[in-house]
Write a protein that holds these residues in place. Structure first.
Motif, PDB file in Angstrom:
ATOM      1  N   ASP A 138       0.822  -1.213   0.000  1.00 55.59           N
ATOM      2  CA  ASP A 138       0.000   0.000   0.000  1.00 55.59           C
ATOM      3  C   ASP A 138       0.855   1.262   0.000  1.00 55.59           C
ATOM      4  OD1 ASP A 138      -2.347  -1.438  -0.056  1.00 55.59           O
ATOM      5  OD2 ASP A 138      -2.671  -1.337   2.116  1.00 55.59           O
ATOM      6  N   HIS A 139       1.859   1.300   0.845  1.00 55.08           N
ATOM      7  CA  HIS A 139       2.724   2.471   0.901  1.00 55.08           C
ATOM      8  C   HIS A 139       3.494   2.650  -0.411  1.00 55.08           C
ATOM      9  CE1 HIS A 139       5.071   5.640   2.721  1.00 55.08           C
ATOM     10  NE2 HIS A 139       6.177   5.054   2.300  1.00 55.08           N
ATOM     11  N   SER A 141       2.579   1.662  -3.420  1.00 58.53           N
ATOM     12  CA  SER A 141       1.627   2.144  -4.435  1.00 58.53           C
ATOM     13  C   SER A 141       1.397   3.640  -4.293  1.00 58.53           C
ATOM     14  CB  SER A 141       0.294   1.411  -4.319  1.00 58.53           C
ATOM     15  OG  SER A 141       0.446   0.060  -4.599  1.00 58.53           O
ATOM     16  N   TYR A 142       1.240   4.073  -3.047  1.00 58.02           N
ATOM     17  CA  TYR A 142       1.024   5.491  -2.767  1.00 58.02           C
ATOM     18  C   TYR A 142       2.226   6.328  -3.197  1.00 58.02           C
ATOM     19  CZ  TYR A 142       0.518   9.740   0.037  1.00 58.02           C
ATOM     20  OH  TYR A 142       0.450  11.048   0.453  1.00 58.02           O
ATOM     21  N   GLU A 143       3.426   5.904  -2.803  1.00 57.58           N
ATOM     22  CA  GLU A 143       4.645   6.635  -3.155  1.00 57.58           C
ATOM     23  C   GLU A 143       4.864   6.651  -4.671  1.00 57.58           C
ATOM     24  OE1 GLU A 143       6.738   8.471  -1.280  1.00 57.58           O
ATOM     25  OE2 GLU A 143       5.443   8.112   0.454  1.00 57.58           O
ATOM     26  N   ASP A 145       2.488   6.503  -6.998  1.00 57.30           N
ATOM     27  CA  ASP A 145       1.520   7.445  -7.559  1.00 57.30           C
ATOM     28  C   ASP A 145       1.983   8.890  -7.378  1.00 57.30           C
ATOM     29  OD1 ASP A 145      -0.338   5.697  -8.659  1.00 57.30           O
ATOM     30  OD2 ASP A 145      -1.564   5.625  -6.846  1.00 57.30           O
TER      31      ASP A 145
END
Length: 160
Positions: A138-139, A141-143, A145
């Motif tokens: 999750d982290h 994917s966020y970074e 993006d």
């Protein structure tokens, strides 16, 4: 005892298949000058993921985030994605047309830890700081993006 052996064997086969699939979905870098021209024509960035053989963190990043990203039509418009093996003797053409190995390309860009993602403009200029390593999916994917959006903003892309 035989059941335990079959479970171990099944796990080994499954791990091997997963590792083999990790590189699929993102083509190996062969001609970054052409990739840069394609990205420029589309207002996109060139994303290069640096990986190593037998790297479970690379497999995780590829299988859980980067390959699904490469299959997403929205990201296909925003990015030209390529993969570089950090110790590979396979030759590629850099953004400036120079021929060098994938390993030399990784070294030139200071890649020490993998996975590392770098976003470039069409001339091979880095657009953001590298995304190095993976903690959680999750982290990551966020970074990723955030990095993609920052890269696209720097090249003035309207492909969002």
């Amino acid at each position: 005892m035989m059941t335990r052996g079959l479970v171990v064997l099944a796990w080994i086969v499954a791990w091997g298949v997963r590792a083999a699939l990790a590189g699929e979905g993102i083509p190996a870098a062969r001609d970054l000058r052409l990739d840069g021209a394609e990205a420029h024509a589309r207002g996109a960035a060139v994303l290069v993921v640096f990986v190593a053989a037998r790297c479970p963190y690379c497999d995780l990043a590829l299988n859980e985030v980067l390959i699904p990203t490469s299959r997403n039509p929205d990201y296909q418009r925003k990015l030209v994605m390529r993969r570089v093996q950090t110790r590979s003797p396979q030759v590629l053409r850099d953004f400036d047309g120079k021929r060098l190995t994938q390993g030399e390309f990784a070294k030139r860009h200071g890649v020490v830890l993998v996975p590392t993602v770098m976003l470039f403009d069409h001339q091979g200029n880095p657009l953001t700081k590298p995304l190095v390593g993976i903690t959680t999916v999750d982290h990551y994917s966020y970074e990723l993006d955030l990095a993609i959006e920052a890269a696209l903003a720097r090249i003035g892309s309207t492909s969002g």
